[in-house]
Design a protein around this motif. Sequence first.
Motif, short mmCIF file in Angstrom:
data_model
loop_
_atom_site.label_atom_id
_atom_site.label_comp_id
_atom_site.label_asym_id
_atom_site.label_seq_id
_atom_site.Cartn_x
_atom_site.Cartn_y
_atom_site.Cartn_z
N UNK A 1 54.27 55.32 65.43
CA UNK A 1 55.29 56.34 65.64
C UNK A 1 55.85 56.39 67.04
N UNK A 2 55.43 55.49 67.92
CA UNK A 2 55.92 55.48 69.30
C UNK A 2 56.83 54.27 69.50
N UNK B 1 50.79 55.39 72.02
CA UNK B 1 50.51 54.80 70.71
C UNK B 1 49.02 54.81 70.36
N UNK B 2 48.16 54.98 71.36
CA UNK B 2 46.72 55.05 71.08
C UNK B 2 46.07 53.72 70.79
N UNK B 3 46.69 52.63 71.26
CA UNK B 3 46.12 51.30 71.04
C UNK B 3 46.07 50.54 72.36
N UNK B 4 45.24 49.49 72.37
CA UNK B 4 45.20 48.56 73.49
C UNK B 4 45.59 47.19 72.96
N UNK B 5 46.66 46.64 73.52
CA UNK B 5 47.15 45.33 73.09
C UNK B 5 46.75 44.29 74.13
N UNK B 6 46.28 43.13 73.67
CA UNK B 6 45.83 42.08 74.58
C UNK B 6 46.17 40.72 74.00
N UNK B 7 46.38 39.77 74.89
CA UNK B 7 46.68 38.40 74.47
C UNK B 7 45.41 37.57 74.53
N UNK B 8 45.09 36.88 73.44
CA UNK B 8 43.93 36.00 73.35
C UNK B 8 44.44 34.57 73.54
N UNK B 9 44.24 34.05 74.76
CA UNK B 9 44.79 32.73 75.08
C UNK B 9 44.09 31.62 74.31
N UNK B 10 42.81 31.80 73.97
CA UNK B 10 42.10 30.73 73.27
C UNK B 10 42.65 30.52 71.86
N UNK C 1 49.93 51.31 62.53
CA UNK C 1 51.22 51.13 61.87
C UNK C 1 52.22 50.50 62.83
N UNK C 2 52.83 49.40 62.41
CA UNK C 2 53.82 48.69 63.21
C UNK C 2 55.09 48.53 62.38
N UNK C 3 56.23 48.83 62.99
CA UNK C 3 57.49 48.65 62.28
C UNK C 3 58.57 48.20 63.25
N UNK C 4 59.53 47.40 62.74
CA UNK C 4 60.67 46.92 63.53
C UNK C 4 61.66 46.27 62.58
N UNK C 5 62.83 45.92 63.11
CA UNK C 5 63.82 45.22 62.31
C UNK C 5 63.46 43.75 62.17
N UNK C 6 64.06 43.10 61.20
CA UNK C 6 63.80 41.67 60.96
C UNK C 6 64.15 40.86 62.20
N UNK C 7 63.33 39.87 62.49
CA UNK C 7 63.57 39.00 63.64
C UNK C 7 63.12 39.59 64.96
N UNK C 8 62.27 40.61 64.92
CA UNK C 8 61.82 41.27 66.14
C UNK C 8 60.62 40.60 66.79
#
Length: 489
Positions: A257-258, A281-290, A307-314
Amino acid sequence: MSFKLSGLASGFDWRSLVEQLMEVERVPITRLEAEQTRNSQKVTQLGTLGSRLTTLKTAALALRTDSLFDRRTVANASSGSTWSATAGAGVAAGAYAFDVTRLATAARREGTGDRGGSLAATSDVSGLTVATLPLATPVTAGTFSVNGKQVTVALTDSLQTVFDRISTATGGAVTAAYNPTTDRVELSGAGEIVLGAANDSSNFLRVLKLGNNGTAAVTSSGSLGTIRTGMPLASGNLRTAVTAVDAGGNGSFNVNGVDIAYNVNTDSLATVLKRINQSGAGVTAAYDSSLDRVVMTNNATGDLGIAISEGAGGLMAALGLGSGGTLVRGQNAEFTVNGGGTLTSASNTLDASAHGITGLSVTARSQGAQTLNVSPDTTAMREKIDAFIKAFNDVQTFLDSSTRVTTDSKGKVTAAILADNREIQSWGRELRSKAFAAIPGLDGTIARLENLGIDFKSGTNELEVKDSAKLDAALRDRPSDVGEFFGTA
C-alpha cells in the motif's frame, strides 16, 4: 594642627574618659549587631532544616508509591541463556516454565534469479574489460592455474585476452570461449582439465563459476551477468528492460500500500532498495549478488503477506518480484507454559496477548525449554527504605545538634542556635513517636517498624535496620503487607 584644653588640671587622662563614654554609647549598637548575626544564623539553620524535612517528605512519599511493593524481577534458571524477560507490577511470583517448539519467522518474497543481462550479446568478448565485467564479485588481478600452468590476469585486460593466455599457457590443450546464449564461459580440452591451485592469487576461476575438474569440457555453473546495482537502472545491466515509465524515465510501484517512485535514468537499484527500506512499507529489500536476485523480507515476524503491485513492464517485473516471485510464508511461534496446551504468537516476544499472564513478557531467541523465576523486586524496595531511614536520621541529627545545650567542666553553658525554640525541639520528639508507634487498622502482619527489623540505635534518636534478614524476608514473602504499612503510615 593642635589645640589646648584650658582650665583642666594638669595630668588628667581625658582620652580614656572619652573612649569610655563612646563605648557606653556603642552598647545598644553592639547588642543589635549581635542579635542581627544570631538571627541570620537562625535563618540559615531553619533553611537547612527545611531542606532536610523536604528530603524526608520525599523519601516517605516514595514508600507510598503504588507500584513500589508490586515491582517484580525475572531470573532465568538457564545460565548463558539468550532469552530476555520482564515482569510488570503485580505479576504473581513463582516459576514459569516456557517450552518453545518453534520460533516465529518473517515472510519473504523472493524474486527470480539471474535478473542481470548477459556479459555480451555475441561470443566476441574482445571489447569487455575485466575490471568492468558485470559479475557478482569483481575479478582480482593475479594468477590462476589451468592444467598446472599459471595464467596471468590484469584488470585492464579484455576477457578475450585472458582466454588467449589460457590457450598459450597450456600449449593449446585448453581453449576458452563465451556462449552468449547461456551467458557462460566454456572450456574445452584435449583431455582432462584441471583448474586451480593452492597458490592462485586471482579469483578469476571462482568468479566465472569455473570449478568442475576432471572432464574434458568445463562450463560455468551458472549465468555470469548480474545487475550493476550502483549504476542507473537504464544502464545497470537488467536482463529485462523497464518500460512502464514516462518520457522522463519516471515510474512507480506499490509495496503493502506504499507507493515507491523511481527514475530509470538517475536512480540505481541500490537507491531504490534504500528507498523501499526507508518507506513505511514494513519490509527490508536486499540484493543477493550470488543468485542475482532481489529479496523482500517483512520486518515483522509471523504469517503475514507482502503485496506488490505495478503496471505492466515495471521495475518489479524486471526484478522477478511480480507474478514470477515466490512468497515464502512466515511462521508463528509455538510454545507452552507450565506444561499447558500449545499457544501461538506472531512474534518471538511472548506477551500477555499470547500467554495470558498480564505484565509478563518473554523474548525467546532459541527453541527449547527454559524456566523463568518471577520474584518481588526487593532491591528497589530496600533502596527506598534505606533512603527513608537516612533522611529520618539526617533530620534527627540536625535537630539534636541545633537545639543542644551543653555545660563544660568549668560550668560554662553553651546553647546551640535554635536551643530556645521549644516548637522545633518538639518536632524531633513527634517524629520519633510516629516512627515508633504502631499503625492501627492494618489487615496484614506488619503494624510497626519493629516488625520489619527496624528500630532505634541504642542511646540515639536515629533509626537502623537491626535485623536485615527479617526485613529481607518481609520484602520477599510479604511485600503487599509492607506496602500497606508504608501506604497507611
